[in-house]
Scaffold this active site. Structure first.
Site, PDB file in Angstrom:
ATOM      1  N   LYS A 184      -9.078 -13.660  -4.005  1.00 18.00           N
ATOM      2  CA  LYS A 184     -10.161 -12.669  -3.939  1.00 18.00           C
ATOM      3  C   LYS A 184     -10.121 -11.750  -5.164  1.00 18.00           C
ATOM      4  O   LYS A 184     -11.138 -11.524  -5.814  1.00 18.00           O
ATOM      5  CB  LYS A 184      -9.979 -11.842  -2.657  1.00 18.00           C
ATOM      6  CG  LYS A 184     -10.779 -10.571  -2.605  1.00 18.00           C
ATOM      7  CD  LYS A 184     -10.552  -9.813  -1.322  1.00 18.00           C
ATOM      8  CE  LYS A 184      -9.528  -8.711  -1.381  1.00 18.00           C
ATOM      9  NZ  LYS A 184      -9.907  -7.562  -2.213  1.00 18.00           N
ATOM     10  N   ASN A 185      -8.945 -11.210  -5.454  1.00 21.36           N
ATOM     11  CA  ASN A 185      -8.869 -10.220  -6.530  1.00 21.36           C
ATOM     12  C   ASN A 185      -9.041 -10.829  -7.922  1.00 21.36           C
ATOM     13  O   ASN A 185      -9.193 -10.105  -8.903  1.00 21.36           O
ATOM     14  CB  ASN A 185      -7.545  -9.444  -6.463  1.00 21.36           C
ATOM     15  CG  ASN A 185      -7.537  -8.479  -5.291  1.00 21.36           C
ATOM     16  OD1 ASN A 185      -8.564  -8.299  -4.622  1.00 21.36           O
ATOM     17  ND2 ASN A 185      -6.393  -7.859  -5.046  1.00 21.36           N
ATOM     18  N   ARG A 232     -12.426  -9.654   5.056  1.00 22.15           N
ATOM     19  CA  ARG A 232     -12.696  -9.319   3.652  1.00 22.15           C
ATOM     20  C   ARG A 232     -11.846 -10.163   2.724  1.00 22.15           C
ATOM     21  O   ARG A 232     -12.245 -10.419   1.581  1.00 22.15           O
ATOM     22  CB  ARG A 232     -12.378  -7.839   3.397  1.00 22.15           C
ATOM     23  CG  ARG A 232     -13.314  -6.880   4.057  1.00 22.15           C
ATOM     24  CD  ARG A 232     -13.021  -5.489   3.591  1.00 22.15           C
ATOM     25  NE  ARG A 232     -12.961  -5.460   2.128  1.00 22.15           N
ATOM     26  CZ  ARG A 232     -12.436  -4.470   1.414  1.00 22.15           C
ATOM     27  NH1 ARG A 232     -11.942  -3.414   2.012  1.00 22.15           N
ATOM     28  NH2 ARG A 232     -12.420  -4.526   0.104  1.00 22.15           N
ATOM     29  N   CYS A 282     -10.754   5.440   0.264  1.00 24.95           N
ATOM     30  CA  CYS A 282     -10.329   4.221   0.912  1.00 24.95           C
ATOM     31  C   CYS A 282      -9.736   4.626   2.247  1.00 24.95           C
ATOM     32  O   CYS A 282      -9.472   5.805   2.461  1.00 24.95           O
ATOM     33  CB  CYS A 282      -9.244   3.621   0.038  1.00 24.95           C
ATOM     34  SG  CYS A 282      -9.245   1.874   0.057  1.00 24.95           S
ATOM     35  N   ASP A 314       0.128  -4.687  -2.195  1.00 26.10           N
ATOM     36  CA  ASP A 314      -0.656  -5.459  -1.225  1.00 26.10           C
ATOM     37  C   ASP A 314       0.214  -6.292  -0.279  1.00 26.10           C
ATOM     38  O   ASP A 314      -0.322  -6.961   0.611  1.00 26.10           O
ATOM     39  CB  ASP A 314      -1.651  -6.382  -1.949  1.00 26.10           C
ATOM     40  CG  ASP A 314      -2.837  -5.604  -2.516  1.00 26.10           C
ATOM     41  OD1 ASP A 314      -2.970  -4.414  -2.210  1.00 26.10           O
ATOM     42  OD2 ASP A 314      -3.623  -6.205  -3.269  1.00 26.10           O
ATOM     43  N   ARG A 362      -9.060   7.062  -4.165  1.00 27.61           N
ATOM     44  CA  ARG A 362      -8.744   6.084  -5.222  1.00 27.61           C
ATOM     45  C   ARG A 362      -9.690   6.372  -6.378  1.00 27.61           C
ATOM     46  O   ARG A 362     -10.815   5.898  -6.404  1.00 27.61           O
ATOM     47  CB  ARG A 362      -8.920   4.650  -4.702  1.00 27.61           C
ATOM     48  CG  ARG A 362      -7.827   4.257  -3.731  1.00 27.61           C
ATOM     49  CD  ARG A 362      -8.081   2.908  -3.128  1.00 27.61           C
ATOM     50  NE  ARG A 362      -7.837   1.804  -4.034  1.00 27.61           N
ATOM     51  CZ  ARG A 362      -8.036   0.526  -3.712  1.00 27.61           C
ATOM     52  NH1 ARG A 362      -8.485   0.208  -2.532  1.00 27.61           N
ATOM     53  NH2 ARG A 362      -7.789  -0.437  -4.584  1.00 27.61           N
TER      54      ARG A 362
HETATM   55  C1  UD1 Z   1      -6.364  -3.553  -7.368  1.00 29.45           C
HETATM   56  C2  UD1 Z   1      -6.476  -4.519  -6.219  1.00 29.45           C
HETATM   57  C3  UD1 Z   1      -5.786  -3.964  -4.978  1.00 29.45           C
HETATM   58  C4  UD1 Z   1      -4.339  -3.583  -5.308  1.00 29.45           C
HETATM   59  C5  UD1 Z   1      -4.290  -2.674  -6.528  1.00 29.45           C
HETATM   60  C6  UD1 Z   1      -2.876  -2.395  -6.999  1.00 29.45           C
HETATM   61  C7  UD1 Z   1      -8.569  -5.644  -6.641  1.00 29.45           C
HETATM   62  C8  UD1 Z   1      -9.982  -5.840  -6.240  1.00 29.45           C
HETATM   63  N1  UD1 Z   1      -7.881  -4.746  -5.946  1.00 29.45           N
HETATM   64  O1  UD1 Z   1      -7.030  -2.356  -6.986  1.00 29.45           O
HETATM   65  O2  UD1 Z   1      -5.799  -4.966  -3.974  1.00 29.45           O
HETATM   66  O3  UD1 Z   1      -3.774  -2.893  -4.207  1.00 29.45           O
HETATM   67  O4  UD1 Z   1      -4.987  -3.292  -7.633  1.00 29.45           O
HETATM   68  O5  UD1 Z   1      -2.217  -3.556  -7.317  1.00 29.45           O
HETATM   69  O6  UD1 Z   1      -8.062  -6.310  -7.512  1.00 29.45           O
HETATM   70  N2  UD1 Z   1      -5.930   4.877 -10.570  1.00 29.45           N
HETATM   71  C9  UD1 Z   1      -6.319   6.094 -11.133  1.00 29.45           C
HETATM   72  N3  UD1 Z   1      -7.496   6.138 -11.818  1.00 29.45           N
HETATM   73  C10 UD1 Z   1      -8.291   5.047 -11.980  1.00 29.45           C
HETATM   74  C11 UD1 Z   1      -7.891   3.815 -11.420  1.00 29.45           C
HETATM   75  C12 UD1 Z   1      -6.699   3.761 -10.711  1.00 29.45           C
HETATM   76  O7  UD1 Z   1      -5.615   7.093 -11.000  1.00 29.45           O
HETATM   77  O8  UD1 Z   1      -9.335   5.163 -12.611  1.00 29.45           O
HETATM   78  C13 UD1 Z   1      -4.662   4.787  -9.841  1.00 29.45           C
HETATM   79  C14 UD1 Z   1      -4.834   4.389  -8.381  1.00 29.45           C
HETATM   80  O9  UD1 Z   1      -5.130   5.491  -7.558  1.00 29.45           O
HETATM   81  C15 UD1 Z   1      -3.481   3.765  -8.073  1.00 29.45           C
HETATM   82  C16 UD1 Z   1      -3.104   3.105  -9.419  1.00 29.45           C
HETATM   83  O10 UD1 Z   1      -3.919   3.732 -10.401  1.00 29.45           O
HETATM   84  O11 UD1 Z   1      -2.540   4.762  -7.773  1.00 29.45           O
HETATM   85  C17 UD1 Z   1      -3.323   1.613  -9.467  1.00 29.45           C
HETATM   86  O12 UD1 Z   1      -4.635   1.310  -9.045  1.00 29.45           O
HETATM   87  P1  UD1 Z   1      -5.440   0.075  -9.625  1.00 29.45           P
HETATM   88  O13 UD1 Z   1      -4.474  -0.886 -10.248  1.00 29.45           O
HETATM   89  O14 UD1 Z   1      -6.564   0.555 -10.447  1.00 29.45           O
HETATM   90  O15 UD1 Z   1      -6.020  -0.572  -8.285  1.00 29.45           O
HETATM   91  P2  UD1 Z   1      -7.404  -1.301  -8.101  1.00 29.45           P
HETATM   92  O16 UD1 Z   1      -7.778  -2.013  -9.338  1.00 29.45           O
HETATM   93  O17 UD1 Z   1      -8.380  -0.373  -7.487  1.00 29.45           O
END
Ligand code: UD1
Length: 420
Positions: free
Chosen positions: A22-23, A398, A116, A306, A121
């Site tokens: 999915k991701n 999902r 979330c 995850d 997030r």
């Molecule tokens: C993706 C995955 C999710 C997984 C996560 C971490 C997808 C669709 N989802 O989510 O399943 O749990 O990676 O491996 O691929 N952060 C910020 N600012 C930002 C973006 C992120 O502070 O603009 C922080 C987040 O709050 C978190 C960390 O960075 O603490 C990592 O998040 P991120 O790797 O961005 O997660 P996602 O891409 O949303």
């Protein structure tokens, strides 16, 4: 709303084939918007989230056809540069359309994803990265409006923390920017490497793939892509955890063992026997006395956030004190209170759950709160004495393709019931 009814049925045995990730497929679907024409993606899991992404792309004017696990996306007539709140609120990954749309069309409007189930997030890094490439960002009335004059401009941008989503968004945007972008401290999750490889297939010039520094030489145009989705490492990990919690023996096939280093280490540490082949892993926990352990989630190649809920369920059945610390999402613990309803003894201290394992789990009514938390409840239900009823399993739909079918084939006793 659907629920699962689960009763224990002994150790799981047999083999199970893993679906596409999915991701990995969600950003690749967004990447298809960067080209004009029909992009193809195979091994696409049939999930609620892939359907939602299809709906997001349709709103922009893409034409989408799905034939079982093959997807085609015709991006020739994109004419509506917006991702609406109604869709983005149901799936954060809809935000992936931001980078491709502004890079290709110079403007777009994408709803903020919001929080979330387990907390806020933010998307600040997505926005800062796009600003570094010259986009003007305005956040108003719950929407991000991105604008740029002509093409985006290549630049050096360093992610202050590792973010999978921000890396994907900025990488996609940089492919069509004028000049070279150097993206430092990029995420190196396999899903990012898969996205980079798909973009390269579309004609993007990217080097450093698989490292924390991605160098992107912008091109004027990309051609439609064609590629296969990599195997879902979280689905694979969940089935290995199902084998461990039932003290069974399961061979997980069509997966990529190299993507599972940290997880397999944990399974070995707790006393499971792991055999590894080219595209399979077998976990044998039959008649084994498992041992407690301490887990800390980290960006790849560390232990994935995850998988922490599923491992917590396993550790609840292991005698002794274990702990699970989540450094990525330090309040991702919605599953704790539900696991407690099944008899687990878990206490929370800041970003760490301390599990006093080994209590007999007993069936109860519980509620799924998010995707991986739901998977943890299913695992616990496989061994909880009596019947476990898990409501709100739309969360599971999902991200797990045919979860109950695959588990049943391994000997699990579970059924989906529809309650209005
Ligand atoms: C993706 C995955 C999710 C997984 C996560 C971490 C997808 C669709 N989802 O989510 O399943 O749990 O990676 O491996 O691929 N952060 C910020 N600012 C930002 C973006 C992120 O502070 O603009 C922080 C987040 O709050 C978190 C960390 O960075 O603490 C990592 O998040 P991120 O790797 O961005 O997660 P996602 O891409 O949303």
């Amino acid at each position: 709303m659907d629920s699962f009814l689960i009763s224990p049925n002994g150790p799981l045995k047999g083999s199970v084939q893993i679906s596409g990730a999915k991701n990995a497929v969600l950003p690749v679907m967004a990447a298809a918007m960067l080209a004009d024409g029909v992009s193809k993606i195979s091994n696409v899991p049939q999930l609620k989230d892939t359907k939602t992404m299809s709906d997001v792309l349709r709103v922009t004017g893409c034409r989408i056809k799905q034939n079982e696990n093959d997807l085609s996306i015709d991006s020739s007539d994109i004419n509506h540069l917006e991702a609406p709140y109604e869709l983005v609120k149901t799936m954060r990954a809809s935000f992936y359309v931001l980078g491709p749309l502004v890079a290709k069309f110079g403007k777009c409007r994408v709803s903020l994803p919001g929080g979330c189930a387990w907390g806020p997030r933010p998307v600040d890094l997505h926005l800062k990265g796009l600003e570094a490439l010259g986009a003007k960002i305005n956040v108003t009335h719950g929407y991000v409006e991105a604008l740029c004059d002509g093409r985006l401009k290549g630049n050096t941008f360093s992610f202050p923390i590792s973010s999978v989503g921000a890396t994907a968004n900025i990488l996609m945007a940089a492919t069509l920017a004028e000049g070279t972008s150097i993206l430092q401290n990029s995420s190196i999750e396999p899903e990012i490497t898969a996205l980079a490889n798909y973009l390269i297939e579309m004609g993007a010039e990217i080097s450093g793939v698989g490292t924390r520094t991605l160098i992107v030489k912008g091109v004027e145009k990309l051609k439609p892509g064609n590629g296969q989705t990599i195997a879902d490492r979280i689905e694979a990990g969940t089935f290995l955890a199902a084998a461990a919690i039932t003290r069974g023996k399961v061979k997980v096939t069509a997966m990529v063992p190299e993507h599972q280093g940290a997880l397999l280490e944990v399974f070995k540490n707790i006393g499971c026997e792991i055999s590894i082949g080219e595209n399979w892993v077998e976990l044998d926990a039959e008649n084994k006395e498992l041992m407690p352990t301490h887990i800390t989630t980290l960006p790849y190649p560390g232990f994935p956030t995850d998988m922490q809920a599923q491992l917590m369920a396993v550790l609840a059945t292991v005698k002794g004190t274990s702990s699970v610390r989540d450094t990525i999402y330090n309040d991702r613990f919605k599953h704790v209170s539900e696991l407690e309803r099944l008899g687990a003894e878990i206490s929370l201290k800041e970003d760490t759950a301390i599990i006093n394992g080994g209590n007999e789990l007993t069936g109860a009514q519980v509620m799924a709160s998010d995707l991986r938390a739901s998977a943890a409840l299913v695992l616990a239900g496989l061994v909880a004495k009596g019947q476990t009823e898990i409501s709100r399993i739309y969360h599971l739909d999902r991200g797990y393709e045919n979860f109950e079918g695959k588990l049943s084939k391994l000997g699990a006793k579970l059924e989906r019931v529809h309650k209005s």
